[in-house]
Structure formats: structure tokens, C-alpha cells
Design an enzyme around this catalytic site. Sequence first.
Site, short mmCIF file in Angstrom:
data_model
loop_
_atom_site.label_atom_id
_atom_site.label_comp_id
_atom_site.label_asym_id
_atom_site.label_seq_id
_atom_site.Cartn_x
_atom_site.Cartn_y
_atom_site.Cartn_z
N SER A 104 -1.42 2.99 -4.72
CA SER A 104 -1.64 1.64 -4.19
C SER A 104 -2.92 1.48 -3.39
O SER A 104 -3.27 0.35 -3.03
CB SER A 104 -0.44 1.21 -3.32
N GLY A 149 -6.63 0.99 6.72
CA GLY A 149 -6.31 1.97 5.70
C GLY A 149 -5.37 1.44 4.66
O GLY A 149 -5.05 0.24 4.61
N HIS A 150 -4.92 2.37 3.82
CA HIS A 150 -3.89 2.07 2.81
C HIS A 150 -3.33 3.39 2.34
O HIS A 150 -4.01 4.42 2.33
CB HIS A 150 -4.45 1.29 1.63
N ASP A 151 -2.05 3.38 1.96
CA ASP A 151 -1.39 4.54 1.37
C ASP A 151 -1.13 4.28 -0.10
O ASP A 151 -1.08 3.13 -0.54
CB ASP A 151 -0.05 4.81 2.06
N GLY A 152 -0.94 5.36 -0.86
CA GLY A 152 -0.65 5.21 -2.27
C GLY A 152 0.28 6.30 -2.77
O GLY A 152 0.24 7.43 -2.28
N GLY A 154 5.02 11.38 -8.37
CA GLY A 154 4.77 12.71 -7.85
C GLY A 154 3.38 12.94 -7.32
O GLY A 154 2.94 14.10 -7.20
#
Length: 470
Positions: A70, A322-325, A329
Site C-alpha cells: 500500500s 509515512g505509509h505502510d504496505g 507475505g
Amino acid sequence: MKLLEPIIFPKDLNSGLLQSYVDNLKAKYRVPAISLSIWDGNKIHAAASGVLNQNSGVEATTDSVFQIGSVTKIFTAMLIMQLVEAGRLDLSMPVKYYLHEFRVGDPDATESITIRHLLNHTNGLAGDFFVDHSEISGNPLARYLDSCCLLPQVHPVGQYHSYSNSAYVIAGRLIEVMMGTSWFDAIERHILNPLDLSCSFVRPSEGLRFRCAMGHLPDTAEKQDWQVAPSCYPPLGLAPAGTTLSMSATDLVTFARVHLNGGLSDSNLKSGDLKTIRLLSCDSVHEMQVPNISLPAYSPSFVSAWGLGWFTLGGADCPVIGHDGGTIGQSCILRLVPKRNCAFVVQTNCSNNNVLKIIAADLLSSLTGIYLGYPEHSGPKMPTDSIIGTYDSFDGKITVSLSEQGLVAIREDKVTPFGEERWGLEVIDSKTAMAYSEKGECEGSLIFLEPDAKGFSKYLYFGFRMHQRV
């Protein structure tokens, strides 16, 4: 059993100790591989450790390519802002004004959802609509948009924040229509190629050209910690939300620097070309980063607000964006501290995102001295009986009940194959309960919103998603 050395972040990143730091992280957290890249204001530093695929044993290197999940949404939002700068889009205009075939389940929402609502996740659409059109010919984004015709609202447009993958696919299709090209081509032509990101690709068919990480999931047979995931990619039609874009950690940091430099690329270090390129205006960069909507206290990962793509953490004096993705897995975390001219990326090829959050918090404190935390518990606590019930979303179903052990929640995940999770709950204030696993590990916050006259909450906010009481 040999004890690990304490994992101490190296004070001198030029000393070569960064590799030892990453090796220790890999060993301590028992991940297949980890890749780390840091911009310290002067130079990019990188290190990698482990294997990209437990079956093949290929070693991770700093040019290894991981799926960024993401974090892709920042790229999609950036293309939208390029169209805004060109005068071809207005963020305040309804999506339907430009994308005439746009239609969702609620007729009023169809007419009122704006482009800004898509980018800041206030559109109210059920966000985890993972339909797979891989067996259907034609444009996968157009087919996805067709499938949204019955997509329901989880809350009224603009009222709350609820993370929406669906919205970003719609934004991706809008890009295609306005640019007259595929979203995949747009990413290459307007972002990857101008930055000379040679360890990045957006089409899965390009993967064989690179040293790629394979995702790993928990081994249900418990013969080992991880097993290679059964498939490589989520559905192609959700690419603008984060299912295909893959990059090395260093390439992602190079991209991040555009958002530290007011929209300017750095000198092209790979080719030696010293000419800088402007990808966005300073105003657009600011527009993406400035908070559009505040999030409830105790939201996940200490996130306090959301802009256009980016989320915001930390205090107003020195905000972190920020952003996480996450994909099948694989996990990725990107953090920028604009006032310190600092950025870092952490990638792993396993599904344990909690490990990345621990590492990211350590990096943030070590590089900038910023320590994140939740506010102190204060005020009256909500009555237990007001939150008992079942709350549903496309992402999962959460049932809160009272047992002999106290208040508990059971979550059924509808997206991943991990089954049910059971948590003990501790009510900490007038609308929040913290969830704890059987091992005592904090699993996040359950935030109960919009109580009726009897005190029963209409919504449960968990994992950035709004769940409705059913």
C-alpha cells in the site's frame, strides 16, 4: 543456545556497522530476509540480510526487489496531483464529473464523492473489495470499476476516516482516463523513469529481470517459522492500491526524497546526469502531506491524521509522515521526517508487520530522537455493556462479548486466510479498549464511535477501518 548481541543502532552509518545491525535484526526477529535503506540528510545507506526465498536460498542484497504494498498509494496520489497541477483535475470536484461510468451502491455517494475523498479515505466506501478479474480479458481497472456498482457505504461521505483500497483503484482508473494511458504506463513514465529507478518495476511480468523477494506466510504445520506463500501477487486489478509495484529499499528512499525536496528529484546518481527534475510543485507536496482529517486517539501505529496518500505521526513541532504496505507475505514501512531531511525504508518478505513497526520505532528514535507513544489514559471509562455486540466490514467481523475471563473480542479476518483471533480487552477511556493476545501482546485499539441514546456505539474503528454494528 548462543545469545544475540544487543542490537544497537550504529552512530556512524559510514562505519560498515549497519550490516551487522541488519544481520542482528534478521536473527532476532527470525524473518526470512530484511532490507533497510536510510537517507540521513547527506547520503543513502543500505544493508540487507537473509534469503529472498526459503526454497531457493537466494540471498538478499541491497538491490533486491520487494513488493511495497500500500505504499503504492503515495505513487497513485502523486499522479493525481500531477494532473491537478496540469489543470486537468480539481480535488474538490465529484469523481463522476470526470469519470462518467463511476457508480457505487448509494446514488447520493455516487454524485458526492470527490477526488479528495478518494485520496484521504473519507469516501465511506467499503474499502476491502478484493475482486479478481484475472480470468477476464480487457483493462483490469475498468473491470474493477464496473464491479463497484453495488459497493456499499460503511459511513456517510466525508463523515469519518475508513481506509479504502477500493477508492485508490477508482483513482487509478481516473488517472487512466485523464492521461489516456494505463496506470502501469503512467507510473513508469511519470515517476520511475524520470527518477532512473533501475531496481523497480510495476508489471508482474517484469519480475524475472530482477532479484525478487518471494512472500512467506506462517507455517501452519509448525515445522518451521515460515513457508513460501502459495501465490505471488494479489489481484492485478487492485494495482493502484498496492498489489504489484515492487522496488528495492534504496529506490523507494530515492522516491521519498522527492517529497523531502519540495518535489525536486536529486541529481541522477546512477547515470551521472546532474540535472534535477521537478515531479511536483512545492504546493502539491505540501498539499499531500498536510493533515486532511484527524484520527481518533490510540489509532494504529501512533497515526494522528491523514493527508492525500500520506499519514502523519508524532507532534506538530516535528511531524513524521509515512505509509505502510503489505501483500501476500511481504511487508514494507516508509517514514519521512521533512524537518530533519531524513527518510528510511524497512522491507521484509514475511507477513509479520509488527516486527517492522518495532524496527521503525527504533530507527525513528535513533535517527531523529523522536519517540512515539499514546497519550496517558484519562477521564471516565465507557460501560462494558455499551460495546458488546457484533461489528462488520468487508475487512473482517469483530464480536465483543463478556466471558468468565472478562471482556473479549473475536475477529474473523475476511481477507487473509489466518482464521480467527481472540483478544482480551481493557477499557481505557470513554471510547477506547486495547486488545491483548493470549501472550499479552498488544494487538491494537478498538475505538467505539457514535453512541446512541442508550450508549450503544454505532461504529467500531479498528485497523483504520470502520465497522458497523449489526
